[in-house]
Design an enzyme around this catalytic site. Sequence first.
Site, mmCIF file in Angstrom:
data_model
loop_
_atom_site.group_PDB
_atom_site.id
_atom_site.type_symbol
_atom_site.label_atom_id
_atom_site.label_comp_id
_atom_site.label_asym_id
_atom_site.label_seq_id
_atom_site.Cartn_x
_atom_site.Cartn_y
_atom_site.Cartn_z
ATOM 1 N N ARG A 7 9.268 11.305 2.266
ATOM 2 C CA ARG A 7 8.561 10.291 1.465
ATOM 3 C C ARG A 7 7.835 10.970 0.306
ATOM 4 N NH1 ARG A 7 7.650 8.212 6.870
ATOM 5 N NH2 ARG A 7 5.570 9.140 7.035
ATOM 6 N N LYS B 146 -4.477 -3.302 -4.803
ATOM 7 C CA LYS B 146 -3.573 -4.448 -4.649
ATOM 8 C C LYS B 146 -3.735 -5.073 -3.266
ATOM 9 C CE LYS B 146 0.838 -4.836 -3.151
ATOM 10 N NZ LYS B 146 2.284 -4.547 -3.036
ATOM 11 N N LYS C 137 -0.863 -10.732 -10.115
ATOM 12 C CA LYS C 137 0.503 -10.259 -9.821
ATOM 13 C C LYS C 137 1.255 -11.387 -9.115
ATOM 14 C CE LYS C 137 3.271 -6.779 -7.464
ATOM 15 N NZ LYS C 137 3.458 -5.350 -7.241
HETATM 16 P P1 13P Z 1 8.841 -5.945 -5.435
HETATM 17 O O1 13P Z 1 8.889 -5.788 -6.935
HETATM 18 O O2 13P Z 1 9.897 -5.153 -4.710
HETATM 19 O O3 13P Z 1 8.759 -7.384 -5.023
HETATM 20 O O4 13P Z 1 7.506 -5.251 -4.943
HETATM 21 C C1 13P Z 1 6.359 -5.447 -5.656
HETATM 22 C C2 13P Z 1 5.207 -5.460 -4.731
HETATM 23 O O5 13P Z 1 4.309 -4.671 -4.861
HETATM 24 C C3 13P Z 1 5.190 -6.488 -3.694
HETATM 25 O O6 13P Z 1 3.956 -6.491 -3.068
#
Ligand code: 13P
Length: 341
Positions: free
Chosen positions: A45, A136, A221
């Site tokens: 990873r 996030k 987001k």
């Molecule tokens: P994806 O762009 O693969 O949907 O992932 C973005 C993300 O951070 C989802 O929480």
Amino acid sequence: MSERLEDIAAAIVAGGKGLLAADESSGTIKKRFDVIGVESTAGSRRDYREMMFRASEAMSRYISGVILYDETIRQKAADGTPLVDIIKAAGSIPGIKVDLGAKPLAGFPGDTITEGLDGLRERLADYYKLGARFAKWRAVIDIEIGKGVPSANSIASNTHALARYAALCQEAGIVPIVEPEVLMDGAHSIDTCYDVSKATLVRLYDELYAARVVLEGSILKPNMVISGRKSGRTDSPEEVAEKTIKLFREVVPAAVPGIAFLSGGQEDEEATANLNAINAIGPHPWKLTFSYGRALQAAPQKAWSGKASNVAAGQAAFTHRAHMNHLAALGKWKPALEKAA
Ligand code: 13P
């Protein structure tokens, strides 16, 4: 760089740059590695993510920040340099996923609630010390209208948790990326996606106001407004753009500096074409860019496939997708640019 929340948020979405979502949990990255036949260990990873963070053209020109997982924010590169320092040296901002995942919502089969508020104040203080300047939290809203999913309780509980998370982030000097993801996995139409996304965002901004979150120091987001995959429909970029922007103009305050989309299972080029179409019909009150996980990483994962001899190929694939999405964030992408590469 300025430590003001407003300045960090503005920097995340400035100049056609966007976010690399590299915050897959250990379970999710194992699924990705299974596809390319790579064993998922702390070392593999690390090697994989170090490859991307050392792609200096991509990181310095197209990637404003990287969302990390708890393991990664504490990891060192092969030569002993903290991965966070490699990201910062490229002029990019380290960020951190702080939710602990979506669990079944008691009493509401098919709905989930994202956990992770207990102890969050202390964890944010720790992440700040480790270098994170944004965070996030992802709420997951599935659609299965025939089964009453999502319930009003799911939308209320998940947006309330997002608001509590965002307030704690701002107290800690960390910009909250607020992610209420309406999944595109179902069989629903684009108009149903519109309705559920609208109900979610209306409630979200009510909760953020009530929690005294400073919108200027936050980033949204969201999903795009798009047909569910099981509907068998692929929408044109123009239709996705028109419906997505109509929705945001109705419900996302202009005080929000930027919107950074998730890719959610869209194909690589589809995610780029849709972002480009969204920006092509501007100007808009907010910057609209990418915070892609899969749509930025599928190509480099395949090119790398776990071999040290493929690091340059993996970096080239990552740089290409980052470049294409950068152009899309400026509304300057064209399909021919994909073939030229
Ligand atoms: P994806 O762009 O693969 O949907 O992932 C973005 C993300 O951070 C989802 O929480």
